[in-house]
Scaffold this motif. Structure first.
Motif, PDB file in Angstrom:
ATOM      1  N   ARG A  16      26.263  31.207  55.951  1.00  0.00           N
ATOM      2  CA  ARG A  16      25.405  31.960  55.037  1.00  0.00           C
ATOM      3  C   ARG A  16      26.277  32.495  53.925  1.00  0.00           C
ATOM      4  N   GLN A  18      25.832  34.659  49.895  1.00  0.00           N
ATOM      5  CA  GLN A  18      24.909  35.267  48.949  1.00  0.00           C
ATOM      6  C   GLN A  18      25.637  35.631  47.663  1.00  0.00           C
ATOM      7  N   HIS A 130      21.572  29.509  53.218  1.00  0.00           N
ATOM      8  CA  HIS A 130      21.762  29.555  54.661  1.00  0.00           C
ATOM      9  C   HIS A 130      21.667  28.137  55.227  1.00  0.00           C
TER      10      HIS A 130
END
Length: 182
Positions: A16, A18, A130
């Motif tokens: 994951r 971000q 993800h």
């Protein structure tokens, strides 16, 4: 004989990443939900074609063109060069989430799930990319059964997970650049 990575409930890979993007969730979603543009940001997928259904909607199928060199985990017996995959969109909520799964050669869903999730943030959006692989895909299952002993399988999972984490990070960085440059 099945390996531990083929048992129900297993998580083989989980990564994951971000990043903040200075654009609205709707703008970010419009970009990442067009898989035909994935060559602009993906380290492996070079783009492709929607082959069934309305593009970017639940049930639509995308055939991706992929390429991998010898650099990533060079000892691993994985596909090198060009290959294609088919993926089915399983969730498409504009401005929020775009999720797809990789299909088997026969068209069945595998536990190989990719997603972009988008959250509103002050001045833009938080983009989360993800990837999760539960049980092995049909291709990895063949490699694990025929070409790797238990230590080799564990080494592969550790090193490939690190490669995937780097790929996912590069992807969000590239999406940010694409979206912010317009």
């Amino acid at each position: 004989m099945a390996t531990d990575y083929e048992k129900e409930g297993v998580t083989t890979f989980l990564v994951r990443s971000q990043i903040f993007v200075a654009a609205s969730p709707e703008t970010v979603y419009e970009t990442v939900s067009d898989l035909s543009r994935s060559g602009e940001w993906s380290p492996e997928c070079q783009g492709g074609t929607w082959v069934r259904g309305e593009p970017s909607t639940v049930g639509a199928v995308f055939e991706g063109r992929n390429v991998r060199g010898t650099e990533p985990v060079p000892w691993a017996p994985v596909i090198r060069g060009e290959w294609t995959t088919k993926a089915e969109v399983v969730e498409a909520v504009p401005g929020k989430v775009f999720r797809w799964v990789i299909l088997t050669e026969a068209g069945a869903r595998q536990e190989s799930t990719w997603s972009f999730e988008i959250e509103p943030a002050e001045g833009g959006s938080l983009l989360i990319h993800h990837y999760r692989l539960g049980r092995l895909t049909e291709g990895l299952a063949k490699i694990f059964r025929a070409g790797l002993d238990e230590a080799g399988r564990d080494r592969f999972v550790k090193e490939w997970n690190a490669k995937l984490a780097a790929d996912v990070q590069r992807t969000v960085e590239r999406v940010k650049a694409v979206v912010e440059q317009g």
